[in-house]
Scaffold this active site. Structure first.
Site, PDB file in Angstrom:
ATOM      1  N   GLU A   1       0.821  -1.207   0.000  1.00 27.42           N
ATOM      2  CA  GLU A   1       0.000   0.000   0.000  1.00 27.42           C
ATOM      3  C   GLU A   1       0.857   1.259   0.000  1.00 27.42           C
ATOM      4  O   GLU A   1       1.789   1.400   0.780  1.00 27.42           O
ATOM      5  CB  GLU A   1      -0.936   0.000   1.204  1.00 27.42           C
ATOM      6  CG  GLU A   1      -1.933  -1.148   1.226  1.00 27.42           C
ATOM      7  CD  GLU A   1      -2.928  -1.114   0.066  1.00 27.42           C
ATOM      8  OE1 GLU A   1      -3.019  -0.068  -0.599  1.00 27.42           O
ATOM      9  OE2 GLU A   1      -3.606  -2.131  -0.141  1.00 27.42           O
TER      10      GLU A   1
ATOM     11  N   CYS B   1      -8.466  -1.559   7.992  1.00 30.70           N
ATOM     12  CA  CYS B   1      -7.086  -1.624   7.492  1.00 30.70           C
ATOM     13  C   CYS B   1      -6.525  -0.229   7.249  1.00 30.70           C
ATOM     14  O   CYS B   1      -5.436   0.110   7.718  1.00 30.70           O
ATOM     15  CB  CYS B   1      -7.023  -2.446   6.205  1.00 30.70           C
ATOM     16  SG  CYS B   1      -7.239  -4.220   6.455  1.00 30.70           S
TER      17      CYS B   1
ATOM     18  N   HIS C   1      -1.513  -5.606   2.155  1.00 30.04           N
ATOM     19  CA  HIS C   1      -2.710  -6.453   2.080  1.00 30.04           C
ATOM     20  C   HIS C   1      -2.351  -7.809   1.468  1.00 30.04           C
ATOM     21  O   HIS C   1      -1.517  -7.868   0.558  1.00 30.04           O
ATOM     22  CB  HIS C   1      -3.789  -5.798   1.210  1.00 30.04           C
ATOM     23  CG  HIS C   1      -4.742  -4.948   1.974  1.00 30.04           C
ATOM     24  ND1 HIS C   1      -4.869  -3.584   1.764  1.00 30.04           N
ATOM     25  CD2 HIS C   1      -5.626  -5.255   2.960  1.00 30.04           C
ATOM     26  CE1 HIS C   1      -5.803  -3.102   2.580  1.00 30.04           C
ATOM     27  NE2 HIS C   1      -6.275  -4.096   3.309  1.00 30.04           N
TER      28      HIS C   1
END
Length: 212
Positions: A80, A143, A169
């Site tokens: 991410e 998250c 993730h």
């Protein structure tokens, strides 16, 4: 003892397992490049997850933090890039809370970028044959809530000013649906990511979003 902190989440949304926790639990105690991995589970709950995370940061004072979450529907390990200051829950968390269009931290910046060398990590994962991608969104559920809270804490804490961190993730396991990835491959991928992040402090940026 220098530490790398891994976090995963408890199951949510009616699931009985969460690959993020199973994977980081498998890494607990692993030594790499003179560091020891410490793994902990976060509740899939707004606000409570950040209280637990911040307590772990105070306790362990890690050199590196890799928070991990489940992303059903993704086929690869997703590195991410950015956390945004928005809670907009598509489902309720594990206590029934479902914030809509609220800030993670009121009055704080709109976003924080990862502190991990995600392009170098991407190359390392692909070299090892692990499916991986750079993701431009961590969503707006717990998250992202944890990712944003982590990056803000690292940006504002004097005692953690040398700590780097970010969010990854992982896909479903085969028993959860498709697309998926085996637990062994997820664990291997996170270990590769950890080694790369310890060796490479930051990506060498040539232009917007590009590396040499």
């Amino acid at each position: 003892m220098r530490k790398v902190l891994f976090t995963g989440f408890e199951p949510f949304g009616g699931e009985t397992i969460n690959p993020s926790w199973l994977a980081v639990k498998a890494l607990h105690g692993r030594r790499m490049l003179g560091r020891t991995a410490v793994s902990a589970q976060l509740p899939t709950v707004f606000d409570d997850s950040l209280r637990v995370l911040n307590a772990l940061l105070r306790e362990h004072q890690p050199e590196l933090v890799i928070c991990v979450g489940q992303a059903g529907g993704r086929h690869a390990i997703s590195l991410e890039r950015v956390a945004i200051n928005v809670n907009d829950a598509p489902i309720a968390d594990n206590t029934g809370k479902r914030p809509i269009d609220t800030p993670v931290v009121r009055g704080a910046p709109a976003a924080f970028f990862t502190g991990l060398p995600i392009k170098a990590m991407l190359a390392a994962l692909q070299k090892e044959g692990v499916r991986a991608e750079v993701s431009q969104t961590a969503g707006t559920f717990v998250c992202n809530h944890v990712f944003y809270g982590l990056m803000r804490t690292l940006a504002t804490s004097r005692t953690l000013r040398h700590t780097r961190g970010g969010f990854v993730h992982v896909p479903w396991l085969p028993e959860q649906g498709t697309p998926n990835m085996s637990l062994d491959d997820i664990v291997r991928g996170l270990a590769v990511a950890m080694r790369c992040a310890l060796k490479v402090r930051e990506d060498r940026v040539m232009g917007a979003g590009a590396t040499d």
